[in-house]
Design a protein around this motif. Structure first.
Motif, mmCIF file in Angstrom:
data_model
loop_
_atom_site.group_PDB
_atom_site.id
_atom_site.type_symbol
_atom_site.label_atom_id
_atom_site.label_comp_id
_atom_site.label_asym_id
_atom_site.label_seq_id
_atom_site.Cartn_x
_atom_site.Cartn_y
_atom_site.Cartn_z
ATOM 1 N N UNK A 187 54.970 -17.702 -76.900
ATOM 2 C CA UNK A 187 53.723 -17.425 -77.625
ATOM 3 C C UNK A 187 54.037 -16.837 -78.996
ATOM 4 N N UNK A 188 54.976 -15.875 -79.033
ATOM 5 C CA UNK A 188 55.325 -15.249 -80.314
ATOM 6 C C UNK A 188 55.918 -16.262 -81.288
ATOM 7 N N UNK A 196 49.445 -16.941 -92.925
ATOM 8 C CA UNK A 196 49.338 -15.479 -93.007
ATOM 9 C C UNK A 196 47.927 -15.007 -92.684
ATOM 10 N N UNK A 197 46.944 -15.790 -93.053
ATOM 11 C CA UNK A 197 45.565 -15.418 -92.747
ATOM 12 C C UNK A 197 45.342 -15.332 -91.239
ATOM 13 N N UNK A 198 45.928 -16.273 -90.498
ATOM 14 C CA UNK A 198 45.792 -16.258 -89.043
ATOM 15 C C UNK A 198 46.512 -15.049 -88.445
ATOM 16 N N UNK A 199 47.705 -14.768 -88.949
ATOM 17 C CA UNK A 199 48.487 -13.649 -88.409
ATOM 18 C C UNK A 199 47.757 -12.326 -88.612
ATOM 19 N N UNK A 200 47.057 -12.189 -89.717
ATOM 20 C CA UNK A 200 46.332 -10.942 -89.998
ATOM 21 C C UNK A 200 45.168 -10.722 -89.027
ATOM 22 N N UNK A 205 45.140 -8.282 -77.908
ATOM 23 C CA UNK A 205 45.536 -9.294 -76.936
ATOM 24 C C UNK A 205 46.884 -9.906 -77.267
ATOM 25 N N UNK A 206 47.057 -10.364 -78.487
ATOM 26 C CA UNK A 206 48.321 -10.991 -78.858
ATOM 27 C C UNK A 206 49.438 -9.951 -78.924
ATOM 28 N N UNK A 207 49.096 -8.704 -79.275
ATOM 29 C CA UNK A 207 50.117 -7.642 -79.264
ATOM 30 C C UNK A 207 50.617 -7.401 -77.845
ATOM 31 N N UNK A 208 49.702 -7.387 -76.875
ATOM 32 C CA UNK A 208 50.098 -7.189 -75.482
ATOM 33 C C UNK A 208 50.990 -8.331 -74.995
ATOM 34 N N UNK A 209 50.566 -9.561 -75.287
ATOM 35 C CA UNK A 209 51.293 -10.726 -74.786
ATOM 36 C C UNK A 209 52.679 -10.837 -75.406
ATOM 37 N N UNK A 210 52.832 -10.463 -76.666
ATOM 38 C CA UNK A 210 54.097 -10.674 -77.376
ATOM 39 C C UNK A 210 54.968 -9.424 -77.457
ATOM 40 N N UNK A 211 54.571 -8.331 -76.822
ATOM 41 C CA UNK A 211 55.339 -7.076 -76.953
ATOM 42 C C UNK A 211 56.802 -7.272 -76.580
ATOM 43 N N UNK A 212 57.090 -7.885 -75.437
ATOM 44 C CA UNK A 212 58.480 -7.997 -75.007
ATOM 45 C C UNK A 212 59.238 -9.097 -75.733
ATOM 46 N N UNK A 213 58.552 -9.863 -76.566
ATOM 47 C CA UNK A 213 59.250 -10.875 -77.365
ATOM 48 C C UNK A 213 60.156 -10.227 -78.404
ATOM 49 N N UNK A 320 45.433 1.873 -77.452
ATOM 50 C CA UNK A 320 44.983 2.059 -78.840
ATOM 51 C C UNK A 320 45.020 0.710 -79.537
ATOM 52 N N UNK A 321 43.911 0.334 -80.136
ATOM 53 C CA UNK A 321 43.836 -0.894 -80.919
ATOM 54 C C UNK A 321 43.690 -0.500 -82.380
ATOM 55 N N UNK A 322 44.713 -0.811 -83.160
ATOM 56 C CA UNK A 322 44.725 -0.401 -84.562
ATOM 57 C C UNK A 322 43.905 -1.360 -85.414
ATOM 58 N N UNK A 323 43.140 -0.807 -86.332
ATOM 59 C CA UNK A 323 42.316 -1.617 -87.220
ATOM 60 C C UNK A 323 43.160 -2.134 -88.380
ATOM 61 N N UNK A 324 43.079 -3.443 -88.635
ATOM 62 C CA UNK A 324 43.858 -4.045 -89.714
ATOM 63 C C UNK A 324 43.355 -3.560 -91.069
#
Length: 356
Positions: A187-188, A196-200, A205-213, A320-324
């Motif tokens: 996934x990562x 870059x617009x998509x990544x921002x 959800x994506x942080x949780x899924x890709x943490x161990x990547x 904690x969900x950080x605001x972009x």
């Protein structure tokens, strides 16, 4: 246990050494990289020197590909009364040791189910294993004294012993550890060349899924190479689900029926997630979430936890969900549903912007 030799001073070896040394065991450290052993010693994990004679326990914490050879050399040298390894794969090393003609009565394969995205002695902590499962794979050949020393090691590291067959262990970790690592990386990898617009737009959800990547690829290549069959079996089943999901989505794209197939996979995901053990290994509990907007300043977390304590509410879990692009975020406090209203009310009274 009075003395131990830890061979391999990476994250796992150094963490075990720190736990043992902190509980009065005289620990000796050995590594193919002397600087790494010296670093572990400087952290208080033990002595970067050879023991004067046989120790009570030799703990081998080297990459899976080198476990059997390292154990065989240690056993042949009579370094200890008992020999353990902490490799994430158990069947392979035992088969290799048997092929080398080693006495397996003094050996017991183990695997602490703990780790971090970082590696090396500087990432080690004495409490890495606290409350975590530590798998032991004894056989009929295992000497009782060896099993007792293994149980003592687990107790000194404050882990929870789990006895399993080695092959069952390898199939289990393929499902709950090795495949998730690959899926997270896959996934990562989609983000690597994304706009870059998509990544921002990345959220929790994506942080949780890709943490161990973020884990070390070289380390994981060694682990996966030692357990390829069971991992491939799990991925085969996952690939079948992915194929079905793709067909369902293409059908919806073409204006045809496909929602039932998607719902099926989502509901099966619900069922599987519900089986993941909850707090302290108990059955999963259903919590209610109280969400609060929190500023990114020193002391804010301490203040909100203190206010929750004043409300007499135990926080069961927190995210904690950080605001972009903003110096703020949303803290999600998971609590017993019976006290969620009480917590929300107290926090609101104390000026917190509560969202339920």
């Amino acid at each position: 246990m009075r003395t131990a030799l830890v061979i391999g001073t990476g994250l796992i070896g150094t963490s075990a050494a720190l736990a043992l040394a902190g509980r009065g065991v005289r620990v000796y450290l050995r590594d193919h990289d002397p600087d790494q052993a010296r670093t572990a010693a400087a952290l208080g994990a033990g002595l970067d020197q050879e023991p004067d004679g046989p120790v009570d326990l030799a703990l081998v914490a080297v990459p899976p590909a080198h476990v059997a050879a390292t154990l065989a050399a240690a056993i042949e040298g009579g370094l200890a009364r008992a020999y353990l390894d902490v490799a994430s794969v158990k069947g392979g090393p035992r088969r290799e040791l048997r092929a080398l003609g080693c006495d397996l009565s003094t050996y017991l394969g183990t695997h602490p189910m703990a780790g971090r995205e970082r590696s090396g002695p500087l990432a080690a902590t004495a409490d890495l294993f606290e409350g975590r499962p530590w798998v032991l794979t004894p056989t009929r050949d295992t000497d009782t004294e060896v099993l007792n020393l293994a149980l003592e090691l687990v107790a000194l590291c404050r882990a929870v012993p789990v006895v399993m067959d080695a092959e069952d262990h390898d199939r289990a970790v393929a499902l709950v550890s090795h495949t998730p690592q690959l899926v997270s990386s896959l996934v990562a990898a989609r983000l690597r060349n994304a706009d870059e617009t998509a990544v921002r737009l990345c959220g929790q959800g994506v942080r949780d899924v890709t943490r161990i990547a973020a884990s070390d690829p070289r380390m994981w290549l060694e682990i996966l190479s030692a357990n390829p069959g069971p991992v491939a079996d799990v991925l085969d089943a996952l690939a079948a689900d992915l194929d079905e999901t793709v067909r369902a989505l293409r059908a919806l794209q073409a204006g045809k029926e496909g929602a039932a197939e998607l719902e099926d996979v989502l509901r099966r995901g619900n069922d599987g997630r519900a089986r993941v053990p909850g707090k302290h290994g108990a059955a999963p509990a259903v919590y209610e979430t109280v969400t609060v907007l929190i500023g990114d300043q020193p002391g804010e977390l301490a203040r909100i936890f203190a206010d929750a304590g004043r409300a007499g509410v135990n926080i069961e879990d927190v995210r904690i969900e950080h605001a972009t692009g903003q110096q703020a975020g949303l803290i999600q406090l998971m609590v017993d549903p019976a006290v969620a209203g009480q917590l929300a009310g107290t926090l609101a009274e104390r000026g917190w912007p509560v969202r339920r």
